[in-house]
Design a protein around this motif. Structure first.
Motif, PDB file in Angstrom:
ATOM      1  N   ARG A 210      23.032   2.496   9.713  1.00 26.76           N
ATOM      2  CA  ARG A 210      21.660   2.229  10.137  1.00 26.76           C
ATOM      3  C   ARG A 210      21.400   2.787  11.526  1.00 26.76           C
ATOM      4  O   ARG A 210      20.279   3.200  11.841  1.00 26.76           O
ATOM      5  N   GLY A 211      22.433   2.838  12.346  1.00 28.50           N
ATOM      6  CA  GLY A 211      22.276   3.381  13.687  1.00 28.50           C
ATOM      7  C   GLY A 211      21.899   4.840  13.679  1.00 28.50           C
ATOM      8  O   GLY A 211      21.069   5.281  14.485  1.00 28.50           O
ATOM      9  N   ARG A 212      22.490   5.624  12.785  1.00 31.19           N
ATOM     10  CA  ARG A 212      22.129   7.042  12.695  1.00 31.19           C
ATOM     11  C   ARG A 212      20.647   7.197  12.334  1.00 31.19           C
ATOM     12  O   ARG A 212      19.959   8.074  12.861  1.00 31.19           O
ATOM     13  N   GLU A 213      20.148   6.333  11.463  1.00 31.75           N
ATOM     14  CA  GLU A 213      18.732   6.379  11.095  1.00 31.75           C
ATOM     15  C   GLU A 213      17.846   6.119  12.310  1.00 31.75           C
ATOM     16  O   GLU A 213      16.851   6.821  12.541  1.00 31.75           O
ATOM     17  N   ALA A 214      18.207   5.131  13.120  1.00 33.97           N
ATOM     18  CA  ALA A 214      17.419   4.791  14.306  1.00 33.97           C
ATOM     19  C   ALA A 214      17.494   5.903  15.345  1.00 33.97           C
ATOM     20  O   ALA A 214      16.480   6.266  15.960  1.00 33.97           O
ATOM     21  N   LEU A 215      18.682   6.467  15.565  1.00 37.37           N
ATOM     22  CA  LEU A 215      18.825   7.535  16.542  1.00 37.37           C
ATOM     23  C   LEU A 215      18.041   8.773  16.119  1.00 37.37           C
ATOM     24  O   LEU A 215      17.400   9.434  16.951  1.00 37.37           O
ATOM     25  N   THR A 216      18.084   9.096  14.845  1.00 41.83           N
ATOM     26  CA  THR A 216      17.340  10.263  14.350  1.00 41.83           C
ATOM     27  C   THR A 216      15.838  10.045  14.504  1.00 41.83           C
ATOM     28  O   THR A 216      15.098  10.961  14.904  1.00 41.83           O
ATOM     29  N   PHE A 217      15.385   8.834  14.212  1.00 39.77           N
ATOM     30  CA  PHE A 217      13.956   8.516  14.394  1.00 39.77           C
ATOM     31  C   PHE A 217      13.536   8.686  15.854  1.00 39.77           C
ATOM     32  O   PHE A 217      12.513   9.323  16.155  1.00 39.77           O
ATOM     33  N   LEU A 218      14.311   8.142  16.780  1.00 32.23           N
ATOM     34  CA  LEU A 218      13.967   8.252  18.200  1.00 32.23           C
ATOM     35  C   LEU A 218      14.031   9.700  18.672  1.00 32.23           C
ATOM     36  O   LEU A 218      13.182  10.145  19.462  1.00 32.23           O
ATOM     37  N   HIS A 219      15.028  10.429  18.208  1.00 30.84           N
ATOM     38  CA  HIS A 219      15.154  11.843  18.583  1.00 30.84           C
ATOM     39  C   HIS A 219      13.923  12.629  18.144  1.00 30.84           C
ATOM     40  O   HIS A 219      13.365  13.425  18.915  1.00 30.84           O
ATOM     41  N   ARG A 220      13.472  12.419  16.917  1.00 33.43           N
ATOM     42  CA  ARG A 220      12.326  13.166  16.404  1.00 33.43           C
ATOM     43  C   ARG A 220      11.014  12.695  17.019  1.00 33.43           C
ATOM     44  O   ARG A 220      10.135  13.501  17.312  1.00 33.43           O
ATOM     45  N   THR A 221      10.902  11.391  17.233  1.00 31.52           N
ATOM     46  CA  THR A 221       9.640  10.838  17.741  1.00 31.52           C
ATOM     47  C   THR A 221       9.447  11.116  19.224  1.00 31.52           C
ATOM     48  O   THR A 221       8.335  11.440  19.671  1.00 31.52           O
ATOM     49  N   LEU A 222      10.528  11.005  19.998  1.00 32.05           N
ATOM     50  CA  LEU A 222      10.435  11.136  21.450  1.00 32.05           C
ATOM     51  C   LEU A 222      10.926  12.489  21.956  1.00 32.05           C
ATOM     52  O   LEU A 222      10.807  12.770  23.148  1.00 32.05           O
ATOM     53  N   GLY A 223      11.466  13.324  21.067  1.00 31.88           N
ATOM     54  CA  GLY A 223      12.031  14.592  21.518  1.00 31.88           C
ATOM     55  C   GLY A 223      13.166  14.369  22.495  1.00 31.88           C
ATOM     56  O   GLY A 223      13.320  15.101  23.471  1.00 31.88           O
ATOM     57  N   ALA A 224      13.981  13.356  22.231  1.00 35.28           N
ATOM     58  CA  ALA A 224      14.993  12.914  23.191  1.00 35.28           C
ATOM     59  C   ALA A 224      16.388  13.024  22.613  1.00 35.28           C
ATOM     60  O   ALA A 224      16.589  12.907  21.401  1.00 35.28           O
ATOM     61  N   GLY A 225      17.358  13.232  23.491  1.00 38.62           N
ATOM     62  CA  GLY A 225      18.750  13.080  23.116  1.00 38.62           C
ATOM     63  C   GLY A 225      19.089  11.600  23.136  1.00 38.62           C
ATOM     64  O   GLY A 225      18.768  10.903  24.098  1.00 38.62           O
ATOM     65  N   CYS A 226      19.693  11.104  22.063  1.00 36.99           N
ATOM     66  CA  CYS A 226      19.935   9.670  21.936  1.00 36.99           C
ATOM     67  C   CYS A 226      21.398   9.406  21.586  1.00 36.99           C
ATOM     68  O   CYS A 226      21.992  10.130  20.790  1.00 36.99           O
ATOM     69  N   SER A 227      21.945   8.361  22.161  1.00 39.30           N
ATOM     70  CA  SER A 227      23.284   7.919  21.802  1.00 39.30           C
ATOM     71  C   SER A 227      23.281   6.402  21.696  1.00 39.30           C
ATOM     72  O   SER A 227      22.415   5.723  22.254  1.00 39.30           O
ATOM     73  N   MET A 228      24.241   5.883  20.944  1.00 37.92           N
ATOM     74  CA  MET A 228      24.352   4.441  20.762  1.00 37.92           C
ATOM     75  C   MET A 228      25.743   3.994  21.161  1.00 37.92           C
ATOM     76  O   MET A 228      26.736   4.644  20.815  1.00 37.92           O
ATOM     77  N   SER A 229      25.813   2.909  21.921  1.00 35.16           N
ATOM     78  CA  SER A 229      27.087   2.397  22.409  1.00 35.16           C
ATOM     79  C   SER A 229      27.276   0.948  21.981  1.00 35.16           C
ATOM     80  O   SER A 229      26.315   0.164  21.943  1.00 35.16           O
ATOM     81  N   ARG A 230      28.513   0.634  21.660  1.00 33.99           N
ATOM     82  CA  ARG A 230      28.880  -0.759  21.390  1.00 33.99           C
ATOM     83  C   ARG A 230      29.266  -1.402  22.714  1.00 33.99           C
ATOM     84  O   ARG A 230      30.006  -0.820  23.516  1.00 33.99           O
ATOM     85  N   ILE A 231      28.779  -2.601  22.955  1.00 34.19           N
ATOM     86  CA  ILE A 231      29.016  -3.300  24.211  1.00 34.19           C
ATOM     87  C   ILE A 231      30.234  -4.203  24.066  1.00 34.19           C
ATOM     88  O   ILE A 231      30.236  -5.131  23.238  1.00 34.19           O
TER      89      ILE A 231
END
Length: 274
Positions: free
Chosen positions: A73-94
């Motif tokens: 599900r994280g890949r789906e969210a990162l891809t959405f943000l990348h396409r919507t915001l034109g941004a490089g996105c990464s996700m980290s576990r805390i």
């Protein structure tokens, strides 16, 4: 492990000689390793003698999915943000002391955002992770930062933590006085023949000393904002993951658009967090 990591970065595959060179081992040792890995189906050999990752690794993939439920599900969210915001996105576990990058979209293959990279939960990287902790936890966190923070610095970090709680996420930019320094140091790092680990540590330190929070004044500073960090909360009410967003064209972005995109990404991930 080095051989498997090299193959993970080489979708088209590598020959035994190429892997030996990449991993800094002898060709004979590499050949023996590949034979063992192939017998376990951890690697597979193509007719052209190139090796790729094998189907035997699916057991590990399923194990990772069980431990890190946001992988898919994280890949789906990162891809959405990348396409919507034109941004490089990464996700980290805390974690307790570190942030571990579990996925990245739009960052290319630079080591700074490599999957598996760990960062200590020190300011500014851990501010979102710590923003919803109680006062005692925050005080202990600030005391263990090295070099020791001054009272002024600690008070500033507490103000930023309050801004993040109020906003629901954090936002940073490179200060006007530091932007040119950041660019010059980045150019120096790119030109110096140094190890990847040293370059990454210097880049991390450089980022720590040149970023300034604009979380509390984002309405007037959005155009100059470089980074946004979105917490993904676990069932205990604390951030369990965070998404780091490197905005590429904030001058075309409105605050309402940003808030809508972040809200949608959080909704995509909310049901998957354990």
């Amino acid at each position: 492990m080095d051989v498997l990591a090299a193959l993970a970065d080489s979708p088209a595959g590598r020959t035994s000689a190429e892997l030996a060179k990449l991993c800094g081992i002898s060709t004979s040792t590499c050949a023996l390793l590949l034979t063992e890995l192939e017998q376990g189906s951890w690697v597979a050999r193509h007719p052209d003698r190139r090796y790729v990752l094998g189907a035997g690794l699916f057991k590990l993939v399923n194990g990772l999915r069980a431990q890190f439920p946001l992988l898919d599900r994280g890949r789906e969210a990162l891809t959405f943000l990348h396409r919507t915001l034109g941004a490089g996105c990464s996700m980290s576990r805390i974690g307790d002391r570190h942030l571990t990058t579990v996925d990245a979209v739009g960052h290319g293959t630079d080591g700074e955002h490599a999957v598996g990279q760990r960062f200590p939960i020190d300011p500014p990287f851990g501010l979102v992770a710590m923003a919803w902790r109680d006062d005692d936890a925050v005080d202990a966190w600030l005391r263990r930062v090295r070099p020791r923070l001054t009272e002024t610095d600690a008070a500033q970090h507490r103000r930023v933590l309050a801004d993040i709680r109020n906003r629901g996420y954090g936002a940073w930019r490179f200060g006007d006085a530091h932007a040119a320094l950041h660019d010059r140091l980045a150019a120096v790092l790119a030109s110096v023949d140094t190890s990847e680990q040293v370059a990454r540590q210097l880049s991390t330190l450089m980022t720590m000393v040149t970023l300034e929070s604009v979380t509390g004044v984002l309405e007037s500073k959005l155009a100059s904002t470089e980074f946004v960090v979105l917490p993904i909360f676990g069932r205990d009410g604390q951030p369990a993951y965070q998404i780091e967003i490197h905005l590429a064209r904030p001058e075309t972005l409105t605050l309402s658009d940003l808030d809508a995109a972040l809200s949608h990404a959080r909704q995509l991930l909310a049901a998957a967090v354990v």
